[in-house]
Design a protein around this motif. Structure first.
Motif: not given
Length: 613
Positions: A578-583, A593-601, A604-613
């Motif tokens: 789905g889309t980001h908002e839907e998921l 993953l969004a909460d852990l890696q993006f910093g917020q569910g 709003g802010v581009a992260p500096v950490r990447q989703i684990a490969e």
């Protein structure tokens, strides 16, 4: 062996010499098809060998006539003719020997060049599954060390061996013709002479290999310490490493001493037994001359032929070990040539649609890597991607994201299920035709040690200079390349070590733009870039993705938010889409993953950490 003074070549040759020789020379027969391409050169070499042998064998006959005819004023004209003929024989011997050397050496170089090309071209067709179980270093060693050894033998030792085989046969024949009695006498001590050579020869070869291994150990220990010199010094281990290296050096010296001792014994036996046999034959021959059963000229002729035969036999014994080594090297190269590619085009490949639409379908695909057959990389994986759609694939480490790319490029075939491109089953298509439909920008872009233009043109070799420049402009790398000392012709160092991460990434994007394929596979790697480089790369990516079916292994929120659809993978399956908002609203793995890696569910802010490969 080779007299090459190049230290790199010598190191390669020594590496090959440490390998075990073949039990027989049958593997060398696989070189015959390569020799058959140059029949005229082979026949020329054969003719030169015959002429060189006949010229050599003519010398003892001339010596016999000179001795038997004697020196006197009455036969002065004969002596002049005799020496004139000797000069002519010397001229023929020189010309034929030079021709033999040239033709045989040329054949050796040419055959090995063709062999290297054939092996390398075959290696390039092998699928990644082969390299999972075979070290690249081992393949390169065979391609360099083993072919170098074959070149040394075919181009040098083979010349020596063929010359001495011809000379041995000719000299032995002439010995029998000159004096059957002395010829029979020569054969009597032969077993007594050969047996020590066989016994000690094996020991010398074994000790030589052991000595070479010890020398290699010395290099390994020294290289290990020097490559980690900061660690050695940081822990004050200079003395310990010095002692360890000294112990290794002393071990190499001890092995060399044993080899030298065995070689010295072999040399002593060779001189004593060989010369004793010659003295015995000479004594018997002298008795025959005194009894008027043969002339002094015949004895001289026999002795010279015996010297030729003994020299030829000694030379053959020396090169036999080289020939065995070459047979072993050929055997190892044949092992590579005999490997069948796991992925190859079917006999009647299905045609892909023209032009390519970029429609992709995974239908209940299950796959395990050959080295991990009990671990499923994909399990019941299904995914449909419409032409022109951008799909971001996210998931934790080991979810199977990279495997999707591996299967799409048909580096592997799934154990079950079907993958289609524009409605065509990938296993029914020609892999080369299939891969022309994809442009890949890997997470760690590859930059070759060639010019900037050649690196970009890797995407489409037939592209013009103007097309290369346009691709570079679109990838926002043109200004940098134009500022280089030689512009687009500037050559990069190995693996592009002189470039920054952003520059390498944009060259990879320019390469993908030039390819102009309907499907883009993007393993986005902007997380390791600084802010300025990331901005430039992101702009280039936006241009690259426009109008193409795009699959992105997503690391950055900006890419995820721009995707038409986000596919969440876990355990080799699609667990959400789905889309980001839907998921995020749905919760579950993506929200976590969004909460852990993006910093917020809500992202709003581009992260500096990447989703684990």
């Amino acid at each position: 062996m080779s007299d090459n003074s190049n230290p790199v070549a010598e190191a390669i040759e020594q590496e090959a010499l440490r390998r075990k020789p073949a039990r027989n020379v049958r593997p060398l027969m696989r070189l015959v098809p390569f020799l058959a391409r140059y029949k005229s050169m082979v026949w020329a070499a054969f003719f030169a060998l015959i002429m060189a042998t006949l010229s050599t064998l003519a010398i003892p006959m001339a010596m016999r006539r000179m001795l038997d005819e004697g020196f006197s004023k009455e036969n002065a004209a004969f002596i002049d003719q005799y020496f004139a003929m000797l000069i002519f024989v010397a001229l023929m011997l020189g010309i034929s020997s030079a021709a033999r050397f040239f033709f045989v050496s040329w054949i050796g170089e040419r055959v090995v060049a063709d062999l290297r090309k054939a092996v390398y071209e075959h290696i390039l067709t092998l699928s990644p599954a082969f390299f999972e179980i075979t070290r690249t270093g081992e393949v390169l060693s065979r391609l360099t060390a083993d072919t170098t050894l074959i070149k040394t033998v075919v181009g040098s030792s083979a010349s020596v061996a063929l010359r001495n085989i011809f000379l041995l046969i000719g000299a032995a024949t002439m010995m029998a013709i000159t004096s059957p009695t002395l010829s029979g006498l020569v054969l009597l001590p032969l077993p007594l002479i050969v047996l020590p050579f066989v016994i000690f020869g094996r020991r010398v070869r074994r000790l030589s290999r052991d000595s070479q291994d010890k020398i290699a150990d010395t290099s390994a220990v020294g290289g290990e310490s020097l490559n980690a010199i900061q660690t050695v010094q940081a822990f004050n281990h200079e003395n310990e490493e010095g002692r360890r290296f000294a112990d290794t050096v002393e071990g190499a010296f001890a092995a060399a001493r044993r080899r030298i001792s065995a070689r010295a014994v072999l040399t002593a036996l060779a001189f004593f037994l060989g010369l004793s046999a010659v003295v015995g034959v000479l004594w018997f021959g002298a008795q025959q001359v005194l009894a008027d059963r043969m002339t002094g000229g015949e004895l001289l002729q026999f002795i010279l032929y015996a010297v030729f035969a003994a020299g030829a036999l000694g030379a053959l014994s020396e090169v036999w070990g080289d020939v065995q080594m070459a047979a072993g090297a050929t055997e190892r190269l044949n092992e590579l040539l005999d490997v069948e590619p796991a992925i190859k085009a079917p006999s009647h490949a299905a045609a892909l649609s023209e032009p390519g639409r970029g429609e992709i379908a995974f239908e209940d695909v299950s796959f395990s890597y050959p080295t991990r057959p009990d671990v499923s990389a994909l399990s019941g994986f299904s995914l449909n991607i419409k032409p022109g759609e951008t799909v971001a694939i996210v998931g934790p480490s080991g979810a199977g994201k990279s495997t999707v790319f591996q299967l799409l490029l048909r580096f592997y075939d799934p154990q079950s299920g079907t993958i289609r491109l524009d409605g065509v089953d990938l296993q029914k298509a020609d892999p080369r035709a299939l891969r022309r439909r994809f442009a890949l920008v890997p997470q760690e872009p590859v930059v070759f040690g060639m010019s900037a233009a050649e690196n970009i043109r890797y995407g489409r070799p037939e592209a013009s200079d103007e097309e290369v420049r346009e691709a570079a402009k679109a990838a926002l790398i043109d200004d940098f390349l134009s500022s280089l000392p030689e512009g687009y012709e500037t050559r990069f160092g190995e693996r592009g070590v002189t470039l920054s991460g952003g520059q390498r990434q944009r060259i990879a994007i320019a390469r993908a733009l030039l390819r102009d394929a309907p499907v883009l596979l993007l393993d986005e790697a902007t997380s390791a870039l600084d802010a300025e480089s990331e901005q430039l790369v992101q702009k280039a990516l936006d241009r690259l993705m426009a109008g193409r079916t795009t699959l992105v292994i997503a690391h950055r929120l900006a890419t995820v938010r721009k995707a038409d659809r986000i596919v969440v993978m876990d355990g080799g399956r699609v667990v959400a889409a789905g889309t980001h908002e839907e998921l995020v609203a749905e919760g579950g793995l993506y929200a976590r993953l969004a909460d852990l890696q993006f910093g917020q569910g809500e992202g709003g802010v581009a992260p500096v950490r990447q989703i684990a490969e």
